[in-house]
Write an enzyme that holds these catalytic residues in place. Structure first.
Site, mmCIF file in Angstrom:
data_model
loop_
_atom_site.group_PDB
_atom_site.id
_atom_site.type_symbol
_atom_site.label_atom_id
_atom_site.label_comp_id
_atom_site.label_asym_id
_atom_site.label_seq_id
_atom_site.Cartn_x
_atom_site.Cartn_y
_atom_site.Cartn_z
ATOM 1 C CG ASN A 17 -53.134 -42.346 -36.024
ATOM 2 O OD1 ASN A 17 -52.438 -41.103 -35.535
ATOM 3 N ND2 ASN A 17 -52.284 -43.365 -36.079
ATOM 4 N N GLY A 47 -52.314 -46.056 -29.577
ATOM 5 C CA GLY A 47 -52.786 -46.056 -28.154
ATOM 6 C C GLY A 47 -53.896 -46.118 -27.965
ATOM 7 C CD GLU A 145 -48.916 -45.494 -34.556
ATOM 8 O OE1 GLU A 145 -49.215 -46.071 -35.433
ATOM 9 O OE2 GLU A 145 -49.771 -45.057 -33.682
ATOM 10 N N GLY A 227 -48.304 -63.083 -35.207
ATOM 11 C CA GLY A 227 -49.267 -63.204 -36.009
ATOM 12 C C GLY A 227 -49.986 -64.523 -36.021
ATOM 13 C CG ASP A 252 -58.183 -55.181 -41.333
ATOM 14 O OD1 ASP A 252 -57.040 -54.998 -41.705
ATOM 15 O OD2 ASP A 252 -58.825 -54.064 -41.249
ATOM 16 C CG ASP A 258 -53.002 -51.569 -32.032
ATOM 17 O OD1 ASP A 258 -51.939 -51.465 -31.820
ATOM 18 O OD2 ASP A 258 -53.665 -50.839 -32.892
ATOM 19 C CB SER A 288 -59.283 -58.269 -33.195
ATOM 20 O OG SER A 288 -58.089 -58.812 -33.449
HETATM 21 P P1 ATP Z 1 -50.769 -55.168 -36.284
HETATM 22 O O1 ATP Z 1 -49.538 -54.232 -36.321
HETATM 23 O O2 ATP Z 1 -51.442 -55.563 -37.601
HETATM 24 O O3 ATP Z 1 -51.558 -54.768 -35.161
HETATM 25 P P2 ATP Z 1 -48.803 -57.024 -35.198
HETATM 26 O O4 ATP Z 1 -47.725 -57.167 -35.987
HETATM 27 O O5 ATP Z 1 -48.366 -56.102 -33.885
HETATM 28 O O6 ATP Z 1 -50.124 -56.460 -35.768
HETATM 29 P P3 ATP Z 1 -49.264 -59.710 -34.946
HETATM 30 O O7 ATP Z 1 -48.056 -60.511 -34.098
HETATM 31 O O8 ATP Z 1 -49.254 -59.704 -36.525
HETATM 32 O O9 ATP Z 1 -49.142 -58.086 -34.385
HETATM 33 O O10 ATP Z 1 -50.552 -60.258 -34.476
HETATM 34 C C1 ATP Z 1 -50.910 -60.023 -32.857
HETATM 35 C C2 ATP Z 1 -51.764 -61.076 -32.403
HETATM 36 O O11 ATP Z 1 -52.754 -61.315 -33.186
HETATM 37 C C3 ATP Z 1 -50.867 -62.366 -32.707
HETATM 38 O O12 ATP Z 1 -50.015 -62.719 -31.280
HETATM 39 C C4 ATP Z 1 -52.204 -63.324 -32.429
HETATM 40 O O13 ATP Z 1 -52.352 -63.606 -31.008
HETATM 41 C C5 ATP Z 1 -53.239 -62.566 -33.238
HETATM 42 N N1 ATP Z 1 -53.268 -62.897 -34.555
HETATM 43 C C6 ATP Z 1 -52.931 -62.112 -35.754
HETATM 44 N N2 ATP Z 1 -53.044 -62.690 -36.726
HETATM 45 C C7 ATP Z 1 -53.748 -64.011 -36.499
HETATM 46 C C8 ATP Z 1 -54.268 -64.960 -37.560
HETATM 47 N N3 ATP Z 1 -54.045 -65.108 -38.706
HETATM 48 N N4 ATP Z 1 -54.873 -65.898 -36.726
HETATM 49 C C9 ATP Z 1 -55.197 -65.949 -35.229
HETATM 50 N N5 ATP Z 1 -54.489 -65.083 -34.707
HETATM 51 C C10 ATP Z 1 -53.841 -64.001 -35.205
HETATM 52 O O1 RIB Z 2 -52.033 -50.997 -35.170
HETATM 53 C C1 RIB Z 2 -52.795 -50.394 -36.068
HETATM 54 C C2 RIB Z 2 -52.844 -48.865 -36.196
HETATM 55 O O2 RIB Z 2 -51.645 -48.590 -36.649
HETATM 56 C C3 RIB Z 2 -53.741 -48.188 -36.856
HETATM 57 O O3 RIB Z 2 -55.206 -48.114 -36.312
HETATM 58 C C4 RIB Z 2 -53.286 -47.126 -37.476
HETATM 59 O O4 RIB Z 2 -53.780 -45.739 -37.044
HETATM 60 C C5 RIB Z 2 -51.779 -47.142 -37.264
HETATM 61 O O5 RIB Z 2 -51.500 -46.196 -35.928
#
Ligand code: ATP
Ligand code: RIB
Length: 309
Positions: A17, A47, A145, A227, A252, A258, A288
């Site tokens: 994307n 991806g 996706e 998270g 962010d 990912d 990240s």
């Molecule tokens: P997204 O869809 O936003 O990419 P997600 O919902 O798939 O994320 P999360 O469980 O929110 O995944 O986060 C993935 C990983 O990132 C967590 O398991 C952790 O290792 C790291 N992480 C996310 N938020 C935090 C935070 N606030 N502090 C430290 N590590 C974090």
């Molecule tokens: O996981 C984050 C991604 O989800 C963004 O980069 C956006 O493109 C959506 O696919």
């Protein structure tokens, strides 16, 4: 920490994307308009993002996906090539490249709407044709996706070749119920874990119960990202283990999942155990979240190693 063996290879099957990101004081509610000062454009797609995360660890990475035959598709492919990702199996279609509209609030929480565009045109036949040279040590990382048939084809082909397979069920599309029977390692977040357990007929009250039900269904590990709570690692026949998150300044969280998945797959391809791979990926994902943009803060191998000491 072990470095990456020369033959470690991750093949990612997932979306590409372009992300338009607006930082706002808070996320809008239904029917509400919230204004931020500007709009930023970043590379995105679960991806493509995971492919970049894996490539930054020094692993050989190929991406199977679809992008439009437009300037956006050219730019997305060029960005990925610059990151060292092999985009030879990225199809170019008449549909436009996928777009994600992302709102990020002051706490780093996000809201995302995706226009799938070309991503929905990736076919099962194209995926199978691009996965003909799999080796047992390879790790195929699939996210959802893209068209459901392409997801199932990727997981099935990986299993038939005896390759490792990680299925990041984001978002939890119905075809995951089919893909699960080929025994992939699932990497849902907490909400996806509960939803998937219901999809396979196991309503669960807790994430741990849901992860156990999913592990029972796949016969494989389930690794739930939590998270700021870190990661729950569920391995069949072993006690579940929670790996706490590394402390981070959050700007962010877009792409944290990912980053986790890309680095997790890279470490599995390098020969790590599930637990060791999840530990390294948990560090990488925490690194990240301090940067705006899904890929901006994805760490290099040296940065992960330094943060792991
Ligand atoms: P997204 O869809 O936003 O990419 P997600 O919902 O798939 O994320 P999360 O469980 O929110 O995944 O986060 C993935 C990983 O990132 C967590 O398991 C952790 O290792 C790291 N992480 C996310 N938020 C935090 C935070 N606030 N502090 C430290 N590590 C974090
Ligand atoms: O996981 C984050 C991604 O989800 C963004 O980069 C956006 O493109 C959506 O696919």
């Amino acid at each position: 920490m072990d470095t990456t063996p020369a033959d470690a290879r991750v093949i990612v099957v997932g979306a590409i994307n372009v992300d338009f990101v607006i930082a706002t004081p808070r996320l809008p509610g239904p029917g509400e308009t919230v204004v931020g000062p500007r709009v930023d454009r970043h590379g995105g797609g679960k991806g493509a993002n995971a492919a970049v995360a894996a490539a930054r660890t020094g692993t050989t990475v190929e991406l199977i996906g679809a992008a439009g035959s437009d300037d956006t598709g050219d730019g997305a492919s060029a960005d990925l090539r610059d990151e060292g990702v092999d985009v030879g199996a990225v199809m170019r279609t008449d549909s436009p490249t996928g777009v994600a509209l992302i709102v990020v609030d002051q706490a780093g929480e996000n809201q995302i709407a995706v226009g799938a565009g070309a991503n929905s045109e990736l076919t099962a036949a194209q995926v199978r044709a691009s996965l003909t040279d799999l080796r047992p040590g390879d790790c195929v990382l699939v996210s959802t996706e893209i068209a459901g048939a392409a997801v199932v084809a990727a997981v099935e082909t990986a299993a038939a070749a005896g390759a490792q397979c990680v299925l990041n069920p984001a978002p939890p599309i119905p075809e995951i119920a089919d893909a699960i029977r080929y025994g992939p390692i699932l990497t849902p977040n907490a909400g996806e874990c509960l939803e998937l357990a219901s999809m396979v007929g196991q309503h669960s009250d807790t994430v741990e119960e849901a992860a156990a039900a999913l592990s029972e269904a796949t016969g494989a590990a389930v690794v739930v990202t939590l998270g700021a709570g870190g990661v729950l690692v569920g391995i069949p026949g072993q006690d579940f283990e929670t790996i706490p998150a590394r402390t981070a300044t959050v700007r962010d969280t877009t792409g944290a999942g990912d980053t986790f998945n890309g680095v997790f797959a890279a470490r599995l391809a390098a020969g790590d155990t599930t637990n060791a791979a999840a530990t390294v990926a948990n560090v990488a994902a925490a690194l990240s979240v301090s940067y705006v943009g899904a890929r901006t803060g994805m760490p290099t191998w040296d940065q992960i190693s330094a943060a792991s000491r």
